[in-house]
Write a protein that holds these residues in place. Structure first.
Motif, PDB file in Angstrom:
ATOM      1  N   ALA A 137      -5.848  -4.809 -41.778  1.00 19.25           N
ATOM      2  CA  ALA A 137      -6.766  -4.162 -40.832  1.00 19.25           C
ATOM      3  C   ALA A 137      -8.098  -3.858 -41.506  1.00 19.25           C
ATOM      4  O   ALA A 137      -9.168  -4.010 -40.893  1.00 19.25           O
ATOM      5  N   GLY A 189      -1.819  -5.860 -38.466  1.00 18.85           N
ATOM      6  CA  GLY A 189      -3.079  -5.486 -39.104  1.00 18.85           C
ATOM      7  C   GLY A 189      -4.205  -6.454 -38.787  1.00 18.85           C
ATOM      8  O   GLY A 189      -5.355  -6.062 -38.649  1.00 18.85           O
ATOM      9  N   GLY A 207      -4.670  -8.234 -36.102  1.00 18.76           N
ATOM     10  CA  GLY A 207      -5.163  -8.173 -34.721  1.00 18.76           C
ATOM     11  C   GLY A 207      -5.375  -9.562 -34.135  1.00 18.76           C
ATOM     12  O   GLY A 207      -4.443 -10.362 -34.072  1.00 18.76           O
ATOM     13  N   ARG A 220      -0.123  -3.995 -43.407  1.00 19.28           N
ATOM     14  CA  ARG A 220      -0.789  -3.778 -42.123  1.00 19.28           C
ATOM     15  C   ARG A 220      -2.158  -3.117 -42.336  1.00 19.28           C
ATOM     16  O   ARG A 220      -3.165  -3.544 -41.784  1.00 19.28           O
ATOM     17  N   ARG A 221      -2.165  -2.094 -43.187  1.00 17.32           N
ATOM     18  CA  ARG A 221      -3.394  -1.360 -43.453  1.00 17.32           C
ATOM     19  C   ARG A 221      -4.408  -2.245 -44.190  1.00 17.32           C
ATOM     20  O   ARG A 221      -5.603  -2.237 -43.888  1.00 17.32           O
ATOM     21  N   ARG A 274     -11.656  -5.363 -40.231  1.00 13.51           N
ATOM     22  CA  ARG A 274     -12.775  -4.481 -39.910  1.00 13.51           C
ATOM     23  C   ARG A 274     -14.037  -4.886 -40.678  1.00 13.51           C
ATOM     24  O   ARG A 274     -15.135  -4.927 -40.116  1.00 13.51           O
TER      25      ARG A 274
END
Lengths: 395, 395
Positions: B252, B56, B58, B248-249, B256
């Motif tokens: 992320a 998530g 990155g 993970r979500r 973002r």
């Protein structure tokens, strides 16, 4: 370090029972350097305080609250003095036995006991247990048949600095049935206990509690329970900056108030912890950082190398306010938030009521945190944030 | 013990990231008996959670907050995964190095450091340090000349379950002068850090904080400081009964939101602790006593063999609410005050908001306290009341 062991300014504020001049722990801290926070405790001071409290308590027997400071040398000193011991666990019982205490001098005073620990206590000859409910009496009857039990009562109107919650004890309405149950289970319904709350600064604060318990004592005896033991618990105060009475006089006042309400009690027991060891120890610590959060911050933030998780747990809620000695005492002071060294945001000692500390205080300054002999080393974490547990040196 | 490892009732309440069925620690606790409270933690679960968070996050590099669980096996697992480490003390640095971490993967993230510990970190090759005030920058410049420093900011409006105090960070008004001072002292003004607060349950809770910090980041760069590092700290949540997004979500979403406000950041760092290890461990515990304080008491009191001083410190203020599994789950429940075993009146876990537990719960019943992998073993006391520190088994 550069601190002056005689600390004249602090001396004048301290009661007669707390003299810096004759304090071996103060002298030791002044004469040595420490690379981590260290509690230095004096056996001579513990012994002297025991003598003072004993003299005031008269017939009442001291059962030292081991949890307040379980240093083996402290236990051994008290064994030699003839003290009894109030133990909270199998671990504390083993400690006291290893230091020479007799099983007959040990009470298992925790009302919340693991069944296996009751059986252990019974197996080593301990016969006196606390309880405050049916299930605990049943455990004791099963694992320590025939034991003497005392029932702990919830008392109201605590005026203590560290008042107790309702965690321990039963409501007075439950007492008759618990005494009956103890008898019916083959136990000896031996007495009552209560606790006025930790750090009860004035002996007159005991009065409302004694007034509550005495009628229960008399009623239980009238109902046919031949109670022998009145355990008046702890509450004996230590000096944390607010004036307290000398321990002998304080204890004598309490015992007089007990006698006036209970008459002749076969076995009177007191469980001082803090009142016995707090003033015998001080912590050598260090300032790690002094900062302001912004240019117009009204308070400085002073960070020590010891905090709530490495010994100073009793600063929770800012309840116990430790006094600091610094190398700059006597100079101009200003308000400070005092905090510990860990990366934990709750590790703040005093923020709502800031402390006055010298404006010249800097990182690297050695400080002494006074009267820390009780509820410090045993509260320390195993190593939160990688800081080692509070070190202890017993003189 | 008689608990059912599949716990169907609890399963349906848990998010997808937390599955009992495949949980080695749950299976181990169900299959074994314990004579003291024991944290059982699964390396496989830690590794899986690292993978989820990494996926998530990155480009953002994880620096594990070692303080949340310093078990050597956990550190070694994360070293093998390629994690970095956020250390609070010399002790944590030594631990990570001993488990194979490279100095370049370690940041000394405590803003309150002993000077000798800065010198130690410098001597072993660590070059990244946190600071939030002039005095700390001066210490770092003196004992780790040329080091990279990031300035920690106080952020407002935390929506976390365990919000942080003002203990760490500087007001934003102080930031420009601190960056200038770092440069003038020969340090590398390398970046900024902040912390949204521990257990920030929803990614949208990050928005107000990111909105506060982003303008400061851009202003500092516009003022000529070539900031490389944005350390977004911790706050990643664990499952304590209230629904949370899958890791993970969640990660992320946060990344973002960061990208939208900060643009391209050369080095983005996150410091999960709780969010990485909490769900990987559970505590095997035991009920010591169930009682009522009077015949008409509305609540039962349930006393466990573990409390605030032996691992469950984060129940302070009832902030973190652990979920319990009992052998009677699915049966009728009633409200309980939950407390620890020590003779300390503040050792109460949940009283203001009682917990619902089966009415058939009895002393001797084994229970499992779920999702205890973070901030438990390291918070445990050395032996308050004679109870041993929380035992740890790493699977």
């Amino acid at each position: 370090m550069t601190m002056n062991a005689s600390v004249p300014g602090a001396l004048s504020a301290a009661p007669s029972a707390f003299s810096y001049v004759a304090d071996p722990a103060v002298a030791y801290i002044a004469a040595n350097d420490f690379d981590r926070p260290t509690l230095v405790i004096s056996r001579a001071k513990v012994a002297a305080q025991y003598d003072e409290l004993s003299a005031g308590l008269g017939q009442a027997h001291i059962h030292y609250a081991v949890k307040s400071n379980p240093a083996p040398e402290v236990i051994r000193t008290l064994v030699r003095k003839g003290s009894g011991f109030d133990c909270a666990s199998r671990g504390e019982i083993e400690l006291c036995l290893a230091q020479g205490a007799k099983p007959s001098d040990i009470s298992f005073g925790n009302t919340i006991k693991r069944a296996a620990d009751i059986a252990f206590a019974h197996s080593v000859g301990i016969t006196l247990f606390a309880a405050d409910c049916e299930a605990e009496l049943e455990k004791i009857a099963r694992h320590a048949p025939g034991a003497r039990v005392y029932i702990r009562l919830i008392v109201e109107n605590s005026l203590a600095d560290w008042p107790l919650s309702r965690k321990f004890g039963c409501a007075e309405s439950l007492l008759p049935s618990l005494l009956d149950l103890a008898r019916d289970l083959g136990l000896v319904a031996y007495g009552l206990s209560f606790h006025v709350g930790s750090q009860t600064r004035k002996p007159e604060f005991w009065i409302p509690v004694l007034d509550q318990v005495a009628p229960l004592w008399h009623a239980a005896r009238a109902a046919g329970h031949d109670l022998q033991l009145l355990n008046i618990g702890g509450g004996f105060p230590a000096y944390y900056g607010q004036s307290i009475e000398a321990p002998r006089r304080y204890a004598a006042s309490v015992v007089r108030a007990v006698a006036a309400r209970f008459g002749s009690v076969p076995h009177l027991m007191a469980e001082p912890g803090r009142g016995l060891v707090a003033e015998a120890g001080h912590i050598a610590a260090e300032v790690l950082l002094v900062s302001r959060k912004s240019a117009d911050d009204l308070h400085r933030w002073v960070y020590l190398d010891i905090g709530r998780f490495s010994g100073l747990a009793e600063t929770e809620g800012e309840a116990i306010r430790y006094q600091l000695t610094t190398p700059h005492d006597g100079e101009e002071t200003g308000p400070c938030v005092l905090a510990g060294p860990s990366c934990d945001s709750v590790d703040i000692l005093y923020e709502k009521r800031p402390v006055q500390l010298p404006v010249s205080l800097r990182d690297g300054d050695k400080v002494m945190i006074r009267c820390c002999g009780a509820y410090t080393s045993s509260y320390s974490s195993v190593g939160f944030n990688g800081f080692p547990p509070l070190d202890v040196i017993v003189l």
